[in-house]
Structures are given as C-alpha cells and as structure tokens.
Design a protein around this motif. Structure first.
Motif, PDB file in Angstrom:
ATOM      1  N   VAL A  66       3.782  -1.038   3.753  1.00 43.16           N
ATOM      2  CA  VAL A  66       3.236   0.301   3.509  1.00 43.16           C
ATOM      3  C   VAL A  66       4.387   1.212   3.105  1.00 43.16           C
ATOM      4  O   VAL A  66       5.338   1.400   3.871  1.00 43.16           O
ATOM      5  N   LEU A  67       4.252   1.744   1.911  1.00 41.63           N
ATOM      6  CA  LEU A  67       5.317   2.583   1.353  1.00 41.63           C
ATOM      7  C   LEU A  67       5.085   4.053   1.683  1.00 41.63           C
ATOM      8  O   LEU A  67       3.947   4.499   1.718  1.00 41.63           O
ATOM      9  N   PRO A  68       6.158   4.795   1.895  1.00 41.47           N
ATOM     10  CA  PRO A  68       5.988   6.229   2.224  1.00 41.47           C
ATOM     11  C   PRO A  68       5.561   7.036   1.010  1.00 41.47           C
ATOM     12  O   PRO A  68       5.716   6.615  -0.119  1.00 41.47           O
TER      13      PRO A  68
ATOM     14  N   SER B  73       3.626  -1.771   8.684  1.00 41.14           N
ATOM     15  CA  SER B  73       4.262  -2.847   7.919  1.00 41.14           C
ATOM     16  C   SER B  73       4.638  -3.998   8.837  1.00 41.14           C
ATOM     17  O   SER B  73       5.122  -3.791   9.947  1.00 41.14           O
TER      18      SER B  73
ATOM     19  N   THR C 168       3.519   3.712   7.586  1.00 39.83           N
ATOM     20  CA  THR C 168       4.670   2.821   7.329  1.00 39.83           C
ATOM     21  C   THR C 168       4.937   1.898   8.515  1.00 39.83           C
ATOM     22  O   THR C 168       5.402   0.772   8.339  1.00 39.83           O
TER      23      THR C 168
ATOM     24  N   GLU D 286      -3.509   4.777   2.458  1.00 42.13           N
ATOM     25  CA  GLU D 286      -4.521   3.877   1.923  1.00 42.13           C
ATOM     26  C   GLU D 286      -5.038   2.957   3.020  1.00 42.13           C
ATOM     27  O   GLU D 286      -4.393   2.730   4.043  1.00 42.13           O
TER      28      GLU D 286
ATOM     29  N   LEU E 218       0.831  -1.195   0.000  1.00 41.72           N
ATOM     30  CA  LEU E 218       0.000   0.000   0.000  1.00 41.72           C
ATOM     31  C   LEU E 218       0.862   1.241   0.000  1.00 41.72           C
ATOM     32  O   LEU E 218       2.021   1.210   0.465  1.00 41.72           O
ATOM     33  N   GLN E 219       0.275   2.316  -0.469  1.00 40.05           N
ATOM     34  CA  GLN E 219       0.867   3.628  -0.257  1.00 40.05           C
ATOM     35  C   GLN E 219       0.335   4.156   1.083  1.00 40.05           C
ATOM     36  O   GLN E 219      -0.829   3.907   1.449  1.00 40.05           O
ATOM     37  N   GLU E 220       1.181   4.868   1.790  1.00 37.86           N
ATOM     38  CA  GLU E 220       0.764   5.432   3.073  1.00 37.86           C
ATOM     39  C   GLU E 220      -0.527   6.222   2.897  1.00 37.86           C
ATOM     40  O   GLU E 220      -0.678   6.989   1.947  1.00 37.86           O
TER      41      GLU E 220
END
Lengths: 108, 115
Positions: A106-108, A82, A79, A17, A13-15
């Motif tokens: 979870v990506l920043p 994760s 993030t 979401e 995911l993007q942060e």
C-alpha cells in the motif's frame, strides 16, 4: 494432497483503496484461517472462518465452504496493511496447508 | 497473550553438521508445528505434534526429525544439515479441538543458513 490457491499473487494499492484477496481450496472439509505476515516476518492470525462472514476493524472475511472459496476484504487500505496475507486450511487432519500468499503493498 | 518463542533466532551451520531448533509455547496448546518458508512456496509443514511424546510427519519431513518432550517444548533436528535446508523456520502452537475456535500462534522464526 490438499491444494490452496491464492490470488492475486501480488497487489499494489494507493492508500485508501480497497483490496479483495481470494483463496480457493480443494477440500470441502476445512478449518480455514487467514494470516498476516509482517514485512519483518512475524505471522499473526487474522480470522478463523470456516464458513460465513466475519469482521474485525477494516477486515472482512467471507467463506463459502461448499464452493471451496474464501475472500479477505480490506477496506480503506493503509500503508501499515502492507505485508503478505495467507489463507490456510486444515481438512480435519490437523495438517494445516498454507497457500502461497498474496503480497500487498500500500503506497502513501 | 499467547506466546511462542524460538531459539536461536539466527543460525549458521556447516554442511553435515547437526542443528537443533527449539520452540517453547506457554499457551498450553496440545498441537505444535514446524514449518519452513521459502520464496515461492509459502509455508510448508515439516512435522507436527498432538502432544507430549507424539510427533507426526508433515508434507516435507525428509531430512528432519522432531521431538516433543513436554507440552511446552517442540524441537526440530537436522542430523546432517544440507544447503537445501537454508530457510526460515517457524514454530506454531494451535488449539484444534474440533468445532471450537481454531487458532495458531506463531513464533518469530529462525533464519538458518547452511554453508
């Protein structure tokens, strides 16, 4: 034996979401829990939720026992969320059975 | 804060050697568990205990023994370690009195490598 199936196996995911993690199990007599495993390995209990809906912070767990399913909803992911999420059941035998987990990144 | 500790945290053993993994809990929980965690399998239950003096087989007990000498301590024993027992081992304690809150608290894990 008792079966616990989790989906998806992994999720990116993007942060910000939201995430929805699913757990399906083979027994109707459960004491369902959700656990979080830190990337470093530490396991912590998130919810004991044999039925109904529970909230803590950005996490919501909903278990529908007669449909043999539970979900974990993470809102506005960060993030630090994760890691790997496990559901586990105990079909009144004291032998807790874990699913294989959902690995969340979870990506920043 | 519930506390479960494990020792050692890391262990390298030789094939055929004896390995003892120790677990201590200060939660006064009746139930204690040993799991192993391998990639693709999640956590699998090896042995568990209802209280001092009791041990029960979990789902994968072969090659392992357990000992619960007291409420606080639960040991996992590999009499003849094999490379297939290389894994991360988690101990947990839990309150499973029926109908009430049900929680498990986990130790930090022991990484065992059998050469």
């Amino acid at each position: 034996g008792q079966q616990v199936q989790q989906s998806p196996a992994s999720l990116v995911l993007q942060e910000g979401e939201n995430a929805e993690l699913q757990c399906n199990f083979s027994s109707t007599a459960t004491r369902l829990q959700w656990f979080y495993q830190h990337p470093g390995g530490r396991l912590v209990s998130l919810f004991y939720n044999p039925s109904g809906t529970k909230h803590t912070g950005r996490l919501t767990s909903t278990t529908v026992t007669n449909e043999r399913r539970s979900s974990l909803h993470i809102s506005s992911s960060q993030t630090t969320d994760s890691g790997t999420y496990f559901c586990a059941i105990d079909p009144n035998t004291n032998k807790v059975v874990f699913g294989t987990g959902t690995r969340l990144q979870v990506l920043p | 804060e519930a506390a479960v500790t494990q020792s050692p945290r890391n262990k390298v053993a030789v094939t055929g050697g004896k390995v003892t993994l120790s677990c201590n809990q200060t939660n006064n929980h009746n139930n204690m568990y040993w799991y192993r965690q391998d990639t693709g399998h999640g956590l699998r239950l090896i042995h568990y205990s209802y209280g001092a003096g009791s041990t029960e087989k979990g789902d994968i007990p072969d090659g392992y023994k357990a000992s619960r000498p007291s409420q606080e301590n639960f040991s996992l024993i590999l009499e003849l370690a094999t490379p297939s027992q290389t894994s991360v081992y988690f101990c947990a304690s839990g309150d499973l009195t029926g109908g009430r809150s049900y929680e498990q608290y986990f130790g930090p894990g022991t990484r065992l490598t059998v050469l």
